[in-house]
Scaffold this motif. Structure first.
Motif, PDB file in Angstrom:
ATOM      1  N   CYS A  51       0.838  -1.208   0.000  1.00 35.48           N
ATOM      2  CA  CYS A  51       0.000   0.000   0.000  1.00 35.48           C
ATOM      3  C   CYS A  51       0.871   1.256   0.000  1.00 35.48           C
ATOM      4  O   CYS A  51       0.580   2.222  -0.701  1.00 35.48           O
ATOM      5  N   CYS A  74       0.863   3.589   8.418  1.00 41.76           N
ATOM      6  CA  CYS A  74      -0.432   4.141   8.006  1.00 41.76           C
ATOM      7  C   CYS A  74      -0.439   5.666   8.117  1.00 41.76           C
ATOM      8  O   CYS A  74      -1.006   6.362   7.262  1.00 41.76           O
ATOM      9  N   ILE A 128       1.452   6.948   5.133  1.00 42.32           N
ATOM     10  CA  ILE A 128       0.621   6.817   3.933  1.00 42.32           C
ATOM     11  C   ILE A 128      -0.432   7.910   3.889  1.00 42.32           C
ATOM     12  O   ILE A 128      -0.663   8.533   2.829  1.00 42.32           O
ATOM     13  N   CYS A 136      -6.875   2.000   2.790  1.00 49.42           N
ATOM     14  CA  CYS A 136      -6.061   2.095   4.001  1.00 49.42           C
ATOM     15  C   CYS A 136      -6.895   1.867   5.261  1.00 49.42           C
ATOM     16  O   CYS A 136      -6.454   1.192   6.194  1.00 49.42           O
TER      17      CYS A 136
END
Length: 328
Positions: free
Chosen positions: A120, A216, A219, A238
């Protein structure tokens, strides 16, 4: 090497001794198992077959779903059978086998979630170089590494436990064979072994969970440069991943980041991460992912239309047409 004690089987106390509650739990676990298998296999088949899900991100999602289906099959049927028995017994070899499979698949899933987080990150931070970085060979290697990580984690547990002497009575106040309930039956001091279990299980879960939360955050910071539509699409993926990570890691940290002890509440935590979480994963990924929902809709609607076309000529043999009816 077998334990120095002559134990051949253990007795599991299970969730309850009430026959009516056992029947209700059996029905509930059966329904959950069916939903889990249908959901995970549906995602796996859709991801493999659907041409619209060609991104390698769905390669990992397919194998996560397959792993969850195998994990559920390894745990749920045994739990359901135990609910139909008055006395739950499990042999030493079966107990160790159950422990090995549980930690093999659980450990592999932990590392696979890390791989999915990395995938991701690459997709969002370096979209132009994604196919060069995350090609099919790299994805297969990362999947193999995740499985090797789960295997090593599980073998370490078995090696430490299987050579220890157990003291009677051989009664485990749990629903499955797990490290802490078994360590309570060991005749030796388990302090240092407990530290090893914490290091091999709990601390790894804590470190990886913290790493995933930080990743996360990184991101989400990259999403500021995206358009509103792209931000919404990436954010949906996400958030789904964060929810699945939290559902898996929070029980893991609760169970293994502590000294050797066995609490009654551990049974329900085990039910949560071995049964309920595996059912929720496909629902979370499919309901929050518009591409997955559209792919499922298009693929299965197409399959149904093909079936109808094959069935309709047969039905026309038996159903008279309107013109034929009007003649009468």
């Amino acid at each position: 090497m077998r334990p120095s004690s002559n134990v051949t089987e253990f007795v599991l106390l299970g969730l309850t001794q009430d026959p009516d509650v056992k029947k209700a739990l059996f029905v509930m676990f059966l329904l959950i198992y069916v939903v889990t298998m249908v959901g995970n296999l549906l995602i796996w088949v859709t991801t493999i077959v659907s041409p619209s899900l060609g991104s390698l991100m769905y390669f990992f999602l397919a194998y996560l779903s397959l792993m969850d289906a195998i994990y559920s099959t390894a745990m749920s049927p045994k739990l359901m059978i135990d609910l139909l028995c008055d006395k739950i017994t499990i042999s030493l070899s079966a107990c160790m086998g159950q422990l090995f499979i549980e930690h093999l698949l659980g450990g592999a899933e932990v590392f696979l979630l890390v791989v999915m987080a990395y995938d991701c990150y690459v997709a969002i931070s370096k979209p132009l170089h994604y196919l060069n970085i995350m090609n099919l060979l790299v994805c297969i290697l990362l999947l193999v590494v995740a499985m090797i990580g789960g295997f090593v984690h599980s073998v370490v547990q078995i090696v430490f436990l299987y050579s220890l002497p157990f003291c009677g009575p051989y009664v485990i106040d749990h629903i499955v064979c797990d490290m802490y309930p078994l360590l309570e039956l060991v005749c030796l001091d388990t302090y240092f072994i407990g530290l090893t279990v914490v290091a091999n299980g709990g601390i790894i879960c804590m470190v990886i969970f913290t790493f995933l939360l930080i990743s996360c955050g990184v991101i989400l910071n990259f999403l500021k440069t995206y358009s509103q539509e792209g931000r919404h699409k990436a954010l949906s993926t996400c958030v789904s991943h964060i929810i699945v990570v939290a559902l898996f890691f929070v029980p893991c940290i609760f169970m293994y980041v502590r000294p050797v002890s066995n609490f009654p509440f551990d049974k329900f935590m085990t039910v949560f991460y071995t049964i309920i979480t595996l059912m929720l994963n496909p629902l979370i990924y499919s309901l929050r992912n518009s591409e997955m929902k559209n792919a499922m809709k298009n693929l299965w609607c197409e399959k149904l239309s093909i079936v109808r076309k094959r069935v309709s000529p047969t039905l026309n043999i038996f159903v008279p047409s309107s013109k034929a009816t009007n003649r009468w």
